[in-house]
Design an enzyme around this catalytic site. Structure first.
Site, PDB file in Angstrom:
ATOM      1  N   ARG A 159      12.402  22.662  -2.995  1.00  0.00           N
ATOM      2  CA  ARG A 159      11.995  22.384  -4.384  1.00  0.00           C
ATOM      3  C   ARG A 159      12.361  20.978  -4.848  1.00  0.00           C
ATOM      4  NH1 ARG A 159      13.577  27.818  -5.202  1.00  0.00           N
ATOM      5  NH2 ARG A 159      11.718  29.118  -5.234  1.00  0.00           N
TER       6      ARG A 159
ATOM      7  N   LYS B  91       3.571   8.345  -7.342  1.00  0.00           N
ATOM      8  CA  LYS B  91       2.431   9.167  -6.934  1.00  0.00           C
ATOM      9  C   LYS B  91       2.552   9.443  -5.446  1.00  0.00           C
ATOM     10  CE  LYS B  91      -1.292   7.869 -10.084  1.00  0.00           C
ATOM     11  NZ  LYS B  91      -2.658   7.315 -10.121  1.00  0.00           N
TER      12      LYS B  91
ATOM     13  N   GLU C 191      -4.847  -5.647  -3.553  1.00  0.00           N
ATOM     14  CA  GLU C 191      -4.140  -5.036  -4.697  1.00  0.00           C
ATOM     15  C   GLU C 191      -3.343  -6.096  -5.462  1.00  0.00           C
ATOM     16  OE1 GLU C 191      -4.593  -1.734  -5.445  1.00  0.00           O
ATOM     17  OE2 GLU C 191      -4.948  -0.670  -3.549  1.00  0.00           O
TER      18      GLU C 191
ATOM     19  N   LYS D   2       3.198  -3.452 -12.023  1.00  0.00           N
ATOM     20  CA  LYS D   2       3.036  -2.004 -11.864  1.00  0.00           C
ATOM     21  C   LYS D   2       4.137  -1.246 -12.600  1.00  0.00           C
ATOM     22  CE  LYS D   2       1.821   1.807  -8.968  1.00  0.00           C
ATOM     23  NZ  LYS D   2       1.283   2.305  -7.717  1.00  0.00           N
TER      24      LYS D   2
ATOM     25  N   GLU E 207      -0.073   9.023 -16.085  1.00  0.00           N
ATOM     26  CA  GLU E 207      -1.467   8.623 -16.220  1.00  0.00           C
ATOM     27  C   GLU E 207      -2.218   9.416 -17.287  1.00  0.00           C
ATOM     28  OE1 GLU E 207      -3.217   7.294 -12.535  1.00  0.00           O
ATOM     29  OE2 GLU E 207      -5.214   7.829 -13.251  1.00  0.00           O
TER      30      GLU E 207
ATOM     31  N   ARG F 231      -2.154   3.882 -17.525  1.00  0.00           N
ATOM     32  CA  ARG F 231      -1.908   3.756 -16.079  1.00  0.00           C
ATOM     33  C   ARG F 231      -3.221   3.749 -15.305  1.00  0.00           C
ATOM     34  NH1 ARG F 231       2.555   6.707 -12.059  1.00  0.00           N
ATOM     35  NH2 ARG F 231       1.755   5.705 -10.186  1.00  0.00           N
TER      36      ARG F 231
ATOM     37  N   ASN G 210      -6.423   1.688 -11.579  1.00  0.00           N
ATOM     38  CA  ASN G 210      -7.508   2.165 -10.714  1.00  0.00           C
ATOM     39  C   ASN G 210      -8.711   1.233 -10.717  1.00  0.00           C
ATOM     40  OD1 ASN G 210      -6.014   4.495 -10.119  1.00  0.00           O
ATOM     41  ND2 ASN G 210      -6.735   5.475 -11.980  1.00  0.00           N
TER      42      ASN G 210
ATOM     43  N   HIS H 286     -11.245   1.408  -7.998  1.00  0.00           N
ATOM     44  CA  HIS H 286     -10.914   2.556  -7.153  1.00  0.00           C
ATOM     45  C   HIS H 286     -11.932   3.687  -7.221  1.00  0.00           C
ATOM     46  CE1 HIS H 286      -7.219   0.431  -6.466  1.00  0.00           C
ATOM     47  NE2 HIS H 286      -6.702   1.395  -5.735  1.00  0.00           N
TER      48      HIS H 286
ATOM     49  N   HIS I 125     -12.921   4.647  -3.728  1.00  0.00           N
ATOM     50  CA  HIS I 125     -12.698   5.982  -3.155  1.00  0.00           C
ATOM     51  C   HIS I 125     -14.012   6.589  -2.657  1.00  0.00           C
ATOM     52  CE1 HIS I 125      -8.604   6.677  -5.351  1.00  0.00           C
ATOM     53  NE2 HIS I 125      -8.470   5.964  -4.257  1.00  0.00           N
TER      54      HIS I 125
ATOM     55  N   HIS J  34      -7.969   0.927   2.967  1.00  0.00           N
ATOM     56  CA  HIS J  34      -8.055   1.230   1.543  1.00  0.00           C
ATOM     57  C   HIS J  34      -8.286  -0.047   0.721  1.00  0.00           C
ATOM     58  CE1 HIS J  34      -7.074   2.915  -2.372  1.00  0.00           C
ATOM     59  NE2 HIS J  34      -6.124   2.018  -2.512  1.00  0.00           N
TER      60      HIS J  34
HETATM   61  N1  LIG Z   1       0.816   6.381  -4.029  1.00  0.00           N
HETATM   62  C1  LIG Z   1       0.161   5.346  -4.513  1.00  0.00           C
HETATM   63  O1  LIG Z   1       0.340   4.989  -5.671  1.00  0.00           O
HETATM   64  C2  LIG Z   1      -0.764   4.602  -3.617  1.00  0.00           C
HETATM   65  C3  LIG Z   1      -1.227   3.346  -4.009  1.00  0.00           C
HETATM   66  C4  LIG Z   1      -2.023   2.635  -3.112  1.00  0.00           C
HETATM   67  C5  LIG Z   1      -2.344   3.175  -1.882  1.00  0.00           C
HETATM   68  N2  LIG Z   1      -1.889   4.409  -1.557  1.00  0.00           N
HETATM   69  C6  LIG Z   1      -2.205   4.992  -0.265  1.00  0.00           C
HETATM   70  O2  LIG Z   1      -1.643   4.177   0.750  1.00  0.00           O
HETATM   71  C7  LIG Z   1      -2.398   4.356   1.948  1.00  0.00           C
HETATM   72  C8  LIG Z   1      -2.666   3.012   2.569  1.00  0.00           C
HETATM   73  O3  LIG Z   1      -1.437   2.406   2.836  1.00  0.00           O
HETATM   74  P1  LIG Z   1      -1.320   1.282   3.953  1.00  0.00           P
HETATM   75  O4  LIG Z   1      -2.420   0.326   3.759  1.00  0.00           O
HETATM   76  O5  LIG Z   1       0.072   0.814   3.926  1.00  0.00           O
HETATM   77  O6  LIG Z   1      -1.695   2.079   5.286  1.00  0.00           O
HETATM   78  P2  LIG Z   1      -0.824   2.666   6.508  1.00  0.00           P
HETATM   79  O7  LIG Z   1       0.374   3.340   6.048  1.00  0.00           O
HETATM   80  O8  LIG Z   1      -1.803   3.431   7.297  1.00  0.00           O
HETATM   81  O9  LIG Z   1      -0.398   1.367   7.323  1.00  0.00           O
HETATM   82  C9  LIG Z   1      -1.391   0.581   7.919  1.00  0.00           C
HETATM   83  C10 LIG Z   1      -1.150   0.390   9.419  1.00  0.00           C
HETATM   84  O10 LIG Z   1      -0.130  -0.588   9.596  1.00  0.00           O
HETATM   85  C11 LIG Z   1       0.882  -0.102  10.463  1.00  0.00           C
HETATM   86  N3  LIG Z   1       2.120  -0.736  10.025  1.00  0.00           N
HETATM   87  C12 LIG Z   1       2.862  -0.421   8.950  1.00  0.00           C
HETATM   88  N4  LIG Z   1       3.841  -1.305   8.784  1.00  0.00           N
HETATM   89  C13 LIG Z   1       3.735  -2.198   9.794  1.00  0.00           C
HETATM   90  C14 LIG Z   1       4.452  -3.357  10.148  1.00  0.00           C
HETATM   91  N5  LIG Z   1       5.458  -3.818   9.391  1.00  0.00           N
HETATM   92  N6  LIG Z   1       4.066  -4.042  11.254  1.00  0.00           N
HETATM   93  C15 LIG Z   1       3.012  -3.618  11.997  1.00  0.00           C
HETATM   94  N7  LIG Z   1       2.286  -2.538  11.686  1.00  0.00           N
HETATM   95  C16 LIG Z   1       2.647  -1.838  10.594  1.00  0.00           C
HETATM   96  C17 LIG Z   1       0.819   1.386  10.345  1.00  0.00           C
HETATM   97  O11 LIG Z   1       1.323   2.000  11.482  1.00  0.00           O
HETATM   98  C18 LIG Z   1      -0.673   1.628  10.145  1.00  0.00           C
HETATM   99  O12 LIG Z   1      -1.304   1.673  11.399  1.00  0.00           O
HETATM  100  C19 LIG Z   1      -3.642   5.103   1.560  1.00  0.00           C
HETATM  101  O13 LIG Z   1      -3.525   6.428   1.978  1.00  0.00           O
HETATM  102  C20 LIG Z   1      -3.654   5.041   0.046  1.00  0.00           C
HETATM  103  O14 LIG Z   1      -4.274   6.161  -0.548  1.00  0.00           O
HETATM  104  C21 LIG Z   1      -1.102   5.121  -2.393  1.00  0.00           C
HETATM  105 ZN   LIG Z   2      -5.242   1.152  -4.278  1.00  0.00          ZN
END
Ligand SMILES: NC(=O)c1ccc[n+]([C@@H]2O[C@H](COP(=O)([O-])OP(=O)(O)OC[C@H]3O[C@@H](n4cnc5c(N)ncnc54)[C@H](O)[C@@H]3O)[C@@H](O)[C@H]2O)c1
Ligand SMILES: [Zn+2]
Length: 369
Positions: free
Chosen positions: A123, A145, A187, A229, A239, A243, A247, A250, A254, A268
């Site tokens: 939990r 999030k 971003e 942010k 949100e 907030r 987006n 987005h 999306h 993304h």
């Molecule tokens: N929670 C939120 O508010 C929020 C906001 C924006 C995006 N997101 C989410 O985040 C995700 C995208 O995140 P991302 O772009 O970091 O993708 P990811 O986590 O898939 O990382 C991208 C790639 O880089 C590699 N990697 C990570 N760090 C590395 C490093 N230091 N050196 C070499 N390789 C490395 C990973 O293994 C992966 O293959 C999506 O799912 C998106 O929906 C969430």
């Molecule tokens: Zn985003």
């Protein structure tokens, strides 16, 4: 190492610090000392484990903290129910308890999944974000999030669960592939487009050091993004209103991601770059935004090498009606109406539920042509 930058996320008893610096992993144990935690489970992916897990682990162990590792496959496909189940099972098998902590070491995929697991395990256990992509450092690690994807759309299953600390070590970005770095940069640009025209102007004029990975330039960009942010999140954690400005791009983005497929070769941030261009084009079509501003957005994103149109993403035919249907699946839909982030110009984003679906359809038709 220069002194790390500290930014507070002002959320009362759920508030926390974001610490940004060059080489922070080596000091992670010190940063955790304040939490008096004896055991942590570090959740990461295979790629990040090979590059940065040892440094984190030795710092934690030097501080007397026992480390359990959970290593997941890399990639967006990991953000699903089966991996969530597997992760929770491994955490329970390792007897991770409420007074222990989770550490999400990786990009947004690891952060979103581990954060959701932390919200559910017994939990709710505390967790710390140690983001290693630019995307995660400037966006996903901050704000609480967490979530996974569904075949119905991205991030449709999740929870708000704030981390206790965010440790953003810009040194970890030196191993990040260029394409991933650029996706995160989308971003960074977003914050300027939403509410800070001066920031966008500064990026337009001078982004070479940042894109070359210069430690000070990256730290400054991560700090500016996190500050923007953190302000928005503190004002509207769940949100209910403002907030949603985060987006920008987005709803379109999306829909593009849903169409191309999560496991596919689309980042993304790339979808968001195209989505932001579309949001500005829509604002121009609605007579709200000067066309010069939309042109500047497109020009800058293209100049750094980000996609700005659907055909930059894939040559295969696009279907406007399908994209429109995907947009109606988004979380930002209420009573069938999409909340759009529009702009009266660069740095002047606002929310609107009044957009005529026919205008969106016309924009999508033009985009797929
Ligand atoms: N929670 C939120 O508010 C929020 C906001 C924006 C995006 N997101 C989410 O985040 C995700 C995208 O995140 P991302 O772009 O970091 O993708 P990811 O986590 O898939 O990382 C991208 C790639 O880089 C590699 N990697 C990570 N760090 C590395 C490093 N230091 N050196 C070499 N390789 C490395 C990973 O293994 C992966 O293959 C999506 O799912 C998106 O929906 C969430
Ligand atoms: Zn985003």
């Amino acid at each position: 190492m220069s002194t790390p930058t500290r930014i507070g996320v002002d959320l009362g008893d759920r508030g926390y610090d974001i610490v940004i610096g060059d080489g922070l992993l080596a000091d992670a144990g010190d940063y955790l000392a304040g939490f008096a935690v004896a055991r942590v489970a570090v959740v990461t992916d295979e790629t990040v484990a090979g590059l940065h897990l040892a440094a984190l682990r030795s710092s934690l162990e030097a501080a007397g903290i026992e480390v359990v590792e959970v290593v997941l496959p890399p990639g967006e496909a990991t953000k699903d129910f089966s991996h969530l189940e597997g992760l929770l099972d491994q955490l329970l098998a390792a007897r991770i308890e409420r007074r222990d902590m989770l550490i999400a070491l990786g990009g947004g995929v690891v952060g979103d999944l581990a954060g959701l697991a932390a919200s559910m395990l017994r939990r709710g256990v505390d967790f710390i974000q140690v983001p290693t992509t630019l995307m995660a450092q400037v966006d996903s690690s901050v704000g609480g999030k967490t979530g996974i994807n569904s075949r119905h759309g991205k991030n449709l299953i999740g929870a708000f669960h704030q981390p206790r600390l965010v440790l953003a070590d810009v040194a970890t970005l030196r191993t990040l592939p260029r394409r991933e770095f650029l996706a995160g940069y989308a971003e960074v640009v977003k914050y300027g487009l939403i509410g800070d025209a001066a920031w966008f102007g500064a990026l337009e004029a001078d982004h070479a050091d940042l894109l070359a990975g210069d430690g000070d330039a990256v730290t400054a960009a991560v700090a500016a993004s996190c500050a923007a942010k953190a302000r928005v999140v503190a004002a509207d954690e769940r949100e209910q209103g403002q907030r949603a400005l985060l987006n920008l791009g987005h709803s379109f983005g999306h829909a593009i991601e849903l169409e191309v497929g999560y496991g596919a070769d689309l980042r993304h941030g790339e979808a968001v770059a195209v989505g932001m261009v579309m949001a500005f084009d829509l604002s121009v079509r609605l007579g709200l935004c000067p066309p010069e501003d939309a042109a500047r957005v497109r020009r800058h994103l293209a100049a750094v090498g980000l996609p700005v149109g659907l055909r930059d993403i894939q040559d295969a035919p696009w279907d406007a009606a399908r994209l429109a249907a995907h947009m109606r699946q988004d979380k930002k839909v209420r009573d069938g109406r999409i909340t759009f982030v529009l702009a009266r110009g660069i740095g002047k984003a606002f929310l609107s539920r009044e957009v005529d679906p026919a205008m969106v359809a016309a924009l999508l038709e033009a985009a797929v042509a």
